[in-house]
Enzyme design. Structure first.
Site, PDB file in Angstrom:
ATOM      1  N   LYS A   9      12.999 -32.004  28.371  1.00 43.97           N
ATOM      2  CA  LYS A   9      13.374 -33.918  28.480  1.00 43.97           C
ATOM      3  C   LYS A   9      12.413 -34.690  29.896  1.00 43.97           C
ATOM      4  O   LYS A   9      12.764 -34.084  30.776  1.00 43.97           O
ATOM      5  CB  LYS A   9      14.594 -33.664  27.882  1.00 43.97           C
ATOM      6  CG  LYS A   9      14.048 -33.825  26.189  1.00 43.97           C
ATOM      7  CD  LYS A   9      16.406 -34.013  25.896  1.00 43.97           C
ATOM      8  CE  LYS A   9      16.462 -33.640  24.664  1.00 43.97           C
ATOM      9  NZ  LYS A   9      17.267 -34.894  24.427  1.00 43.97           N
ATOM     10  N   TYR A  49      12.640 -36.733  15.917  1.00 46.75           N
ATOM     11  CA  TYR A  49      13.360 -37.149  15.190  1.00 46.75           C
ATOM     12  C   TYR A  49      13.872 -38.119  14.166  1.00 46.75           C
ATOM     13  O   TYR A  49      15.009 -38.592  14.312  1.00 46.75           O
ATOM     14  CB  TYR A  49      14.465 -38.049  16.744  1.00 46.75           C
ATOM     15  CG  TYR A  49      14.831 -36.993  18.288  1.00 46.75           C
ATOM     16  CD1 TYR A  49      15.103 -35.952  18.101  1.00 46.75           C
ATOM     17  CD2 TYR A  49      13.944 -36.749  18.568  1.00 46.75           C
ATOM     18  CE1 TYR A  49      15.942 -35.108  19.025  1.00 46.75           C
ATOM     19  CE2 TYR A  49      14.029 -36.193  19.849  1.00 46.75           C
ATOM     20  CZ  TYR A  49      15.029 -35.152  20.023  1.00 46.75           C
ATOM     21  OH  TYR A  49      15.157 -34.658  21.108  1.00 46.75           O
ATOM     22  N   ASN A 112      19.400 -35.456  28.250  1.00 45.54           N
ATOM     23  CA  ASN A 112      20.635 -34.318  28.411  1.00 45.54           C
ATOM     24  C   ASN A 112      19.675 -32.837  28.551  1.00 45.54           C
ATOM     25  O   ASN A 112      19.502 -31.488  28.665  1.00 45.54           O
ATOM     26  CB  ASN A 112      21.700 -33.792  27.070  1.00 45.54           C
ATOM     27  CG  ASN A 112      20.903 -33.922  26.027  1.00 45.54           C
ATOM     28  OD1 ASN A 112      19.809 -34.567  25.733  1.00 45.54           O
ATOM     29  ND2 ASN A 112      20.965 -33.953  25.414  1.00 45.54           N
ATOM     30  N   HIS A 115      15.826 -29.868  24.779  1.00 43.94           N
ATOM     31  CA  HIS A 115      15.176 -29.898  22.851  1.00 43.94           C
ATOM     32  C   HIS A 115      15.816 -28.537  22.658  1.00 43.94           C
ATOM     33  O   HIS A 115      14.545 -27.680  23.281  1.00 43.94           O
ATOM     34  CB  HIS A 115      14.774 -30.581  22.318  1.00 43.94           C
ATOM     35  CG  HIS A 115      15.090 -30.823  21.202  1.00 43.94           C
ATOM     36  ND1 HIS A 115      15.699 -31.087  20.014  1.00 43.94           N
ATOM     37  CD2 HIS A 115      14.299 -29.630  20.444  1.00 43.94           C
ATOM     38  CE1 HIS A 115      15.760 -31.053  19.000  1.00 43.94           C
ATOM     39  NE2 HIS A 115      14.288 -29.672  18.940  1.00 43.94           N
ATOM     40  N   GLU A 126       9.793 -27.842  13.893  1.00 43.99           N
ATOM     41  CA  GLU A 126       9.301 -28.086  14.740  1.00 43.99           C
ATOM     42  C   GLU A 126       7.702 -27.582  15.849  1.00 43.99           C
ATOM     43  O   GLU A 126       7.166 -28.267  16.801  1.00 43.99           O
ATOM     44  CB  GLU A 126      10.640 -28.040  15.840  1.00 43.99           C
ATOM     45  CG  GLU A 126      11.811 -28.949  15.514  1.00 43.99           C
ATOM     46  CD  GLU A 126      12.862 -28.867  15.977  1.00 43.99           C
ATOM     47  OE1 GLU A 126      13.890 -29.874  15.106  1.00 43.99           O
ATOM     48  OE2 GLU A 126      13.124 -28.054  16.639  1.00 43.99           O
TER      49      GLU A 126
HETATM   50  P1  ADP Z   1      20.891 -31.376  20.427  1.00 39.32           P
HETATM   51  O1  ADP Z   1      20.130 -32.217  20.950  1.00 39.32           O
HETATM   52  O2  ADP Z   1      22.292 -30.736  21.298  1.00 39.32           O
HETATM   53  O3  ADP Z   1      20.720 -30.472  19.305  1.00 39.32           O
HETATM   54  P2  ADP Z   1      21.651 -33.767  18.106  1.00 39.32           P
HETATM   55  O4  ADP Z   1      20.414 -32.882  17.276  1.00 39.32           O
HETATM   56  O5  ADP Z   1      22.424 -34.310  17.551  1.00 39.32           O
HETATM   57  O6  ADP Z   1      21.922 -32.635  19.576  1.00 39.32           O
HETATM   58  O7  ADP Z   1      20.848 -34.773  18.973  1.00 39.32           O
HETATM   59  C1  ADP Z   1      20.173 -35.032  19.790  1.00 39.32           C
HETATM   60  C2  ADP Z   1      19.814 -35.842  20.478  1.00 39.32           C
HETATM   61  O8  ADP Z   1      20.641 -37.256  20.412  1.00 39.32           O
HETATM   62  C3  ADP Z   1      20.939 -35.260  21.681  1.00 39.32           C
HETATM   63  O9  ADP Z   1      19.946 -34.213  22.542  1.00 39.32           O
HETATM   64  C4  ADP Z   1      20.658 -36.642  22.477  1.00 39.32           C
HETATM   65  O10 ADP Z   1      20.370 -37.121  23.365  1.00 39.32           O
HETATM   66  C5  ADP Z   1      20.585 -37.637  21.816  1.00 39.32           C
HETATM   67  N1  ADP Z   1      22.221 -37.766  21.025  1.00 39.32           N
HETATM   68  C6  ADP Z   1      22.920 -37.123  20.083  1.00 39.32           C
HETATM   69  N2  ADP Z   1      24.257 -38.134  20.151  1.00 39.32           N
HETATM   70  C7  ADP Z   1      24.539 -39.210  20.697  1.00 39.32           C
HETATM   71  C8  ADP Z   1      25.148 -39.971  20.393  1.00 39.32           C
HETATM   72  N3  ADP Z   1      26.730 -40.006  20.123  1.00 39.32           N
HETATM   73  N4  ADP Z   1      24.362 -41.040  21.648  1.00 39.32           N
HETATM   74  C9  ADP Z   1      23.811 -41.052  22.036  1.00 39.32           C
HETATM   75  N5  ADP Z   1      22.913 -39.732  22.400  1.00 39.32           N
HETATM   76  C10 ADP Z   1      22.884 -39.093  21.334  1.00 39.32           C
HETATM   77 MG    MG Z   2      19.664 -31.621  17.427  1.00 42.06          MG
END
Ligand code: ADP
Ligand code: MG
Length: 137
Positions: A9, A49, A112, A115, A126
């Site tokens: 990212k 997304y 974070n 992805h 994807e």
């Molecule tokens: P992951 O990336 O671990 O698969 P998700 O698919 O649940 O997580 O969410 C996609 C992305 O959305 C996350 O990587 C994060 O950047 C963002 N995200 C998820 N939950 C939150 C939240 N509660 N607050 C802010 N950003 C979030």
């Molecule tokens: Mg995810």
């Protein structure tokens, strides 16, 4: 053999840790089957997304994903989907296990670092979103 999609990212690209993150994959049995650096458009990020479109964090997520270039890779190996999720660590870096990519390189739940596809079916979709067959080897 499985394939999965990884995105380094904008936060991790800006920090200059592309190589360190790719090393985690290669050192743990995941081969890089395809790779490119791209600047996502808003439309790209919203489409990628789309499953999160109704979530309260959707707009922030899209803003963040278009804030700078990303590095998109197809990772290949045994249990690649789950292995990549293990290497990534929990979505919130504060909850990510020590030694995971998010524990070591991520700041917060928005920025974070990576992805990773969460299922084989999503991985297929994807990968097709970003790569044509001839770009994967
Ligand atoms: P992951 O990336 O671990 O698969 P998700 O698919 O649940 O997580 O969410 C996609 C992305 O959305 C996350 O990587 C994060 O950047 C963002 N995200 C998820 N939950 C939150 C939240 N509660 N607050 C802010 N950003 C979030
Ligand atoms: Mg995810």
């Amino acid at each position: 053999m499985e394939q999965t999609l990884s995105i380094i990212k904008p936060d991790a690209v800006a920090k200059g840790v592309i190589g360190k993150i790719l090393d985690r994959f290669e050192s743990n049995g995941l081969k890089i089957a395809a790779m490119k650096k791209v600047q996502l458009s808003r439309q790209d990020a919203e489409a990628f997304y789309a499953v999160h479109a109704a979530r309260p964090f959707f707009n922030d997520l899209v803003d963040f994903m278009v804030s700078g270039p990303v590095v998109v890779t197809v990772l290949e190996g045994e249990n690649a989907v789950l292995k990549n999720r293990d290497l990534m660590g929990a979505t919130n870096p504060k909850e990510a296990a020590p030694g995971t990519i998010r524990a070591d390189f991520a700041e917060n739940i928005d920025a974070n670092a990576v992805h990773g596809s969460d299922s084989l079916e999503n991985a297929r979709n994807e990968i097709a979103f970003f790569f044509s067959g001839r770009e994967i080897s």
